[in-house]
Design a protein around this motif. Structure first.
Motif, PDB file in Angstrom:
ATOM      1  N   ILE A   1       0.834  -1.203   0.000  1.00 52.51           N
ATOM      2  CA  ILE A   1       0.000   0.000   0.000  1.00 52.51           C
ATOM      3  C   ILE A   1       0.870   1.255   0.000  1.00 52.51           C
ATOM      4  O   ILE A   1       0.588   2.235  -0.694  1.00 52.51           O
TER       5      ILE A   1
ATOM      6  N   GLU B   1      -2.472  -2.208  -4.952  1.00 49.02           N
ATOM      7  CA  GLU B   1      -3.578  -2.921  -4.331  1.00 49.02           C
ATOM      8  C   GLU B   1      -3.062  -4.305  -3.954  1.00 49.02           C
ATOM      9  O   GLU B   1      -2.396  -4.962  -4.757  1.00 49.02           O
TER      10      GLU B   1
ATOM     11  N   LYS C   1      -9.439  -8.584  -0.721  1.00 49.86           N
ATOM     12  CA  LYS C   1      -8.687  -7.338  -0.835  1.00 49.86           C
ATOM     13  C   LYS C   1      -8.283  -6.883   0.562  1.00 49.86           C
ATOM     14  O   LYS C   1      -9.101  -6.843   1.478  1.00 49.86           O
TER      15      LYS C   1
ATOM     16  N   ASP D   1      -6.579  -4.134   3.273  1.00 52.84           N
ATOM     17  CA  ASP D   1      -6.268  -2.732   3.538  1.00 52.84           C
ATOM     18  C   ASP D   1      -5.448  -2.649   4.817  1.00 52.84           C
ATOM     19  O   ASP D   1      -5.085  -3.678   5.403  1.00 52.84           O
TER      20      ASP D   1
END
Length: 319
Positions: free
Chosen positions: A28, A33, A51, A53
């Protein structure tokens, strides 16, 4: 490169979560991504992507195991399975993959590289048996777990004047047995790289008894024999009372040590940098206190070597 993925494969090892965290956050930071692949190569075939984060990897650096889970995949060993995995990756436009695992995991990663898919490896196995690197994530934690167990077992061995055989993991590598045995003062250490005969072990026990030491600790690597087999031999030949403790998967669990967290963080970030720089088909290794690039074929074709100087050091200190 805009999208990368990370998976854990093979046996879990403390520090894998720290490596996942480093991959995600470094990715990141670099504007990528990042996707997690659940259940190893099986998840890769099935498109089991998540995904990631910053919050996905919050509060995991201290946890053992792997939040992405791990699984064996017989299908991935086939050309059909590899094509299905590539199809899953291409479907979500993932352009690079980081594999955390052992030599078997790197063999699989090498198959993807052969078909043109950029893949980087991070060594993660408590056995520390990967060629081309002096260290793999999880080893330090496993050794400390075994050492703490031996310290406790020695207390009761002393109280009852017994011989205790501690069977530890390592497959065909003796690193866990050697390090934990040396660091806990074991009277005998049996490893695949330098197997000892039972007569030699008994002589060492008898020498201790002559100077009043009525208990002994024997550490045996599973790649040599089982603790029960050794117990049977000692009982039949020398009629000595022994107890066997098989530590088993206890060695894989637990919160990673500071060293494992540090190495996992370094290797995870380095793997991302290598992908961004266009590298593929290599593992992040650790040699002479530096991160190095090791081709996959060196990691799984060459043979890992234990430090025999430490073995002879242990023998000289346990007289």
């Amino acid at each position: 490169m805009k999208k990368i993925a990370v998976l854990t494969s093979g046996g879990d090892a403390p520090g894998m979560n720290a490596a996942i965290r480093a991959v995600v956050r470094r990715g990141i930071y670099c504007g990528l991504e990042v996707y997690g692949v659940r259940h190893g190569y099986e998840g890769l075939i099935n498109g089991d992507f998540q995904k990631m984060d910053l919050g996905s990897v919050g509060d995991i650096i201290h946890r053992g195991g792997t939040i992405l889970r791990s699984a064996r995949s017989e299908l991935f060993k086939t050309v059909e399975g590899q094509h299905l995995a590539l199809k899953s990756l291409n479907k979500v436009d993932i352009e690079g993959l980081i594999v955390i695992g052992g030599d078997g995991s790197f063999k699989g990663a090498g198959k993807l590289v052969e078909q043109g898919f950029p893949t980087i490896g991070i060594p993660g196995t408590i056995d520390n048996d990967i060629a081309g690197t002096e260290y793999s994530i999880g080893f330090d934690t496993a050794v400390n777990t075994v050492m703490e167990a031996i310290d406790k077992i020695r207390d009761t061995a002393y109280s009852h004047e017994r011989i205790c055989i501690i069977e530890v993991m390592g497959r065909e590598a003796g690193d866990i047995a050697l390090w934990s045995g040396l660091c806990s003062g074991a009277e005998s250490i049996i490893i695949p790289e330098a197997p000892q005969n039972v007569e030699d072990i008994i002589i060492r026990i008898q020498q201790g008894q002559k100077r009043g030491k009525m208990h002994s600790i024997i550490v045996v690597a599973e790649g040599v024999c089982s603790g029960e087999d050794l117990k049977t031999i000692i009982k039949e030949k020398f009629n000595l009372e022994t107890r066997v403790i098989v530590l088993g998967h206890l060695q894989r669990g637990g919160s990673p040590t500071a060293y494992d967290r540090m190495m996992a963080s370094r290797m995870g970030a380095k793997a991302v940098d290598m992908l961004v720089d266009g590298e593929k088909g290599v593992m992040v290794g650790w040699r002479k206190c530096q991160l190095v690039h090791v081709p996959f074929d060196k990691a799984y074709e060459d043979k890992h070597k234990v430090n025999m100087a430490d073995f002879y050091l242990a023998r000289s200190l346990s007289i």
